[in-house]
Scaffold this active site. Structure first.
Site, PDB file in Angstrom:
ATOM      1  N   GLY A 201     -12.771  -4.419   0.151  1.00 57.15           N
ATOM      2  CA  GLY A 201     -14.188  -4.046   0.268  1.00 57.15           C
ATOM      3  C   GLY A 201     -14.672  -3.119  -0.831  1.00 57.15           C
ATOM      4  O   GLY A 201     -15.766  -3.290  -1.368  1.00 57.15           O
TER       5      GLY A 201
ATOM      6  N   ARG B 173       0.821  -1.209   0.000  1.00 62.40           N
ATOM      7  CA  ARG B 173       0.000   0.000   0.000  1.00 62.40           C
ATOM      8  C   ARG B 173       0.857   1.262   0.000  1.00 62.40           C
ATOM      9  O   ARG B 173       0.487   2.266  -0.616  1.00 62.40           O
ATOM     10  CB  ARG B 173      -0.939  -0.001   1.210  1.00 62.40           C
TER      11      ARG B 173
ATOM     12  N   GLY C 217      -9.012 -10.189  -1.654  1.00 63.61           N
ATOM     13  CA  GLY C 217      -7.826 -10.575  -0.879  1.00 63.61           C
ATOM     14  C   GLY C 217      -7.272 -11.926  -1.298  1.00 63.61           C
ATOM     15  O   GLY C 217      -6.088 -12.060  -1.619  1.00 63.61           O
TER      16      GLY C 217
ATOM     17  N   LYS D 200     -18.269 -18.793  -0.076  1.00 70.07           N
ATOM     18  CA  LYS D 200     -19.710 -18.807   0.138  1.00 70.07           C
ATOM     19  C   LYS D 200     -20.494 -17.916  -0.816  1.00 70.07           C
ATOM     20  O   LYS D 200     -20.062 -16.816  -1.146  1.00 70.07           O
ATOM     21  CB  LYS D 200     -20.008 -18.331   1.557  1.00 70.07           C
TER      22      LYS D 200
HETATM   23  P1  ADP Z   1     -11.701 -13.184  -2.067  1.00 67.12           P
HETATM   24  O1  ADP Z   1     -10.966 -12.881  -0.783  1.00 67.12           O
HETATM   25  O2  ADP Z   1     -10.769 -13.154  -3.251  1.00 67.12           O
HETATM   26  O3  ADP Z   1     -12.914 -12.301  -2.261  1.00 67.12           O
HETATM   27  P2  ADP Z   1     -13.152 -15.347  -0.851  1.00 67.12           P
HETATM   28  O4  ADP Z   1     -12.709 -14.889   0.491  1.00 67.12           O
HETATM   29  O5  ADP Z   1     -14.576 -15.193  -1.208  1.00 67.12           O
HETATM   30  O6  ADP Z   1     -12.223 -14.701  -1.988  1.00 67.12           O
HETATM   31  O7  ADP Z   1     -12.872 -16.904  -1.018  1.00 67.12           O
HETATM   32  C1  ADP Z   1     -11.618 -17.508  -0.789  1.00 67.12           C
HETATM   33  C2  ADP Z   1     -11.750 -18.792  -0.028  1.00 67.12           C
HETATM   34  O8  ADP Z   1     -12.638 -19.708  -0.665  1.00 67.12           O
HETATM   35  C3  ADP Z   1     -10.426 -19.491   0.074  1.00 67.12           C
HETATM   36  O9  ADP Z   1     -10.040 -19.559   1.433  1.00 67.12           O
HETATM   37  C4  ADP Z   1     -10.693 -20.888  -0.493  1.00 67.12           C
HETATM   38  O10 ADP Z   1     -10.042 -21.918   0.232  1.00 67.12           O
HETATM   39  C5  ADP Z   1     -12.182 -21.010  -0.349  1.00 67.12           C
HETATM   40  N1  ADP Z   1     -12.729 -22.013  -1.248  1.00 67.12           N
HETATM   41  C6  ADP Z   1     -12.691 -22.019  -2.589  1.00 67.12           C
HETATM   42  N2  ADP Z   1     -13.257 -23.132  -3.088  1.00 67.12           N
HETATM   43  C7  ADP Z   1     -13.663 -23.872  -2.033  1.00 67.12           C
HETATM   44  C8  ADP Z   1     -14.337 -25.146  -1.899  1.00 67.12           C
HETATM   45  N3  ADP Z   1     -14.673 -25.866  -2.964  1.00 67.12           N
HETATM   46  N4  ADP Z   1     -14.606 -25.569  -0.649  1.00 67.12           N
HETATM   47  C9  ADP Z   1     -14.256 -24.821   0.417  1.00 67.12           C
HETATM   48  N5  ADP Z   1     -13.630 -23.632   0.364  1.00 67.12           N
HETATM   49  C10 ADP Z   1     -13.331 -23.158  -0.852  1.00 67.12           C
HETATM   50 MG    MG Z   2     -11.316 -13.536   1.252  1.00 67.32          MG
END
Ligand code: ADP
Ligand code: MG
Length: 397
Positions: free
Chosen positions: A377, A38, A354, A196
């Site tokens: 965010g 950053r 992230g 999720k």
């Molecule tokens: P970002 O931070 O890029 O927005 P998220 O926080 O929404 O992404 O998602 C990342 C997480 O999703 C990771 O920790 C990854 O392990 C988890 N993940 C991805 N696919 C699966 C899966 N099939 N089952 C469980 N966790 C998963």
């Molecule tokens: Mg995340």
């Protein structure tokens, strides 16, 4: 696109006091800055202004002090690392005696003002706090896209009190996002993955109306598969959101957006790297005691072919549990395809989030995307189609 004033419009700033909102909210370990990404992002704007003889006054928040000044949340801790990154002296100015300290600065000086959140009114967008900041400067530059989703005194109200401009990092981010979803070259693909559905409902709803191909992966794909009657075994799955998932699929169909769900997957019985129970199978063959942890090789191949037909890609969320090999395979493979297409000139690729940034770094391709946002965010709210108050406040009026 809405028009913004940038540093190209700021005119002669020699001897002028320029308040620059930056993101200095860096992670610390044992009193030292552990990741200076950053800080590095601020260099173009801050150096340019200092080189033009401005008195550069940096406004930033640090942690969540909730309006209470404390050493724990003092930006003084960040100043040595910041001076090293800028390669110039950086002064630190406490709120106590700030007027005299600012008055003593010379053209070309750079100073970090203390944590904006030491004022309780900062996070309430309090006009009195914005007035307090405005008194210190002649111009305002917002260079912190990552803080622009919040209407705070230093990101929103202050922009209405002084001639306001987007800094270079803000400008680059806004231009990239505009190219990706504002006025994109079609066809447009979006990859949405992650754990999720519940955290990305608004993102999915917004994207189905905007993109030609929606590629759903990660844990959230399981909810969509379950909604379509697939038995996902022990997979992460939000069964209570199956109806919502069907609504999104309907909305996609109405908008002529093709949704791509995995048809083959990597499964295992334990959530661990290289588990002995690892198996590749069709989505209809997942056993009751197995979890889907990644998109399969055949599906990734098909997704790569989809990307080859597209001119624009936005990506948020990994396709699998990429922290645990071999469940990084789909994310790495598709990221490398996107990177290669970008480098050969056929694809504009913008990614953020992230874990997404971590996954692209892991794949070794973050530098080969058109733009990778570290904004968190603010990036997600932009993917949701929301107006960002800190950006709106910069629009030409
Ligand atoms: P970002 O931070 O890029 O927005 P998220 O926080 O929404 O992404 O998602 C990342 C997480 O999703 C990771 O920790 C990854 O392990 C988890 N993940 C991805 N696919 C699966 C899966 N099939 N089952 C469980 N966790 C998963
Ligand atoms: Mg995340």
């Amino acid at each position: 696109m809405a028009q913004f004033r940038t540093l190209d419009d700021i005119g002669d700033v020699a001897g002028k006091r320029v308040l620059v909102r930056e993101d200095l909210n860096v992670p610390m370990q044992d009193g030292r800055v552990s990741d200076d990404t950053r800080l590095r992002a601020t260099v173009p704007t801050v150096s340019e202004l200092a080189d033009k003889g401005a008195i550069v006054l940096i406004l930033a928040h640090f942690g969540r002090p909730k309006g209470q000044p404390s050493a724990e949340y003092s930006l003084a801790q960040v100043v040595p690392a910041y001076a090293a990154v800028l390669g110039r002296p950086v002064r630190y100015i406490d709120w106590e005696g700030v007027d005299d300290a600012v008055a003593a600065l010379r053209p070309g000086d750079i100073a970090v003002l203390e944590n904006t959140r030491f004022f309780g009114g900062e996070e309430k967008n309090d006009p009195a706090v914005a007035d307090r900041f405005a008194r210190l400067g002649d111009r305002y530059v917002n260079d912190a896209f990552s803080a622009a989703h919040r209407a705070h005194a230093s990101t929103e109200a202050l922009a209405h009190r002084l001639p306001a401009y987007a800094g270079r990092a803000m400008e680059a981010e806004l231009k990239a996002l505009q190219k990706a979803l504002g006025d994109p070259e079609r066809p447009v693909a979006a990859v949405v993955g992650g754990a999720k559905v519940s955290t990305k409902l608004e993102v999915l709803r917004h994207l189905v109306a905007k993109v030609d191909h929606l590629i759903i992966g990660g844990g959230m794909a399981n909810t969509f598969l379950a909604a379509r009657g697939v038995d996902v075994g022990k997979s992460l799955c939000e069964h209570d959101l199956e109806a919502t998932a069907l609504d999104i699929l309907d909305a996609a169909e109405r908008a002529s957006c093709t949704v791509h769900l995995p048809y083959d997957v990597a499964v295992a019985k334990e959530f661990a790297p290289h588990p002995p129970s690892l198996r590749m199978c069709n989505v209809h063959e997942v056993a009751a005691d197995e979890m889907i942890l990644d998109v399969g090789a055949a599906a990734v191949e098909a997704l790569s072919d989809v990307l080859k037909t597209c001119h624009t890609l936005v990506w948020n969320g990994p396709l699998g549990a990429f922290e645990m090999p071999p469940f990084d395979a789909a994310t790495v493979a598709l990221a490398r395809t996107a990177a290669a297409l970008t480098q050969s000139g056929g694809l504009v690729s913008v990614a953020g989030g992230g874990d997404t940034v971590a996954a692209l770094n892991h794949a070794g391709v973050a530098g080969d995307f058109t733009f990778v946002s570290t904004a968190g965010g603010a990036f997600l709210e932009w993917m949701e189609g929301k107006a960002l108050p800190g950006v709106e406040a910069l629009e030409r009026r």
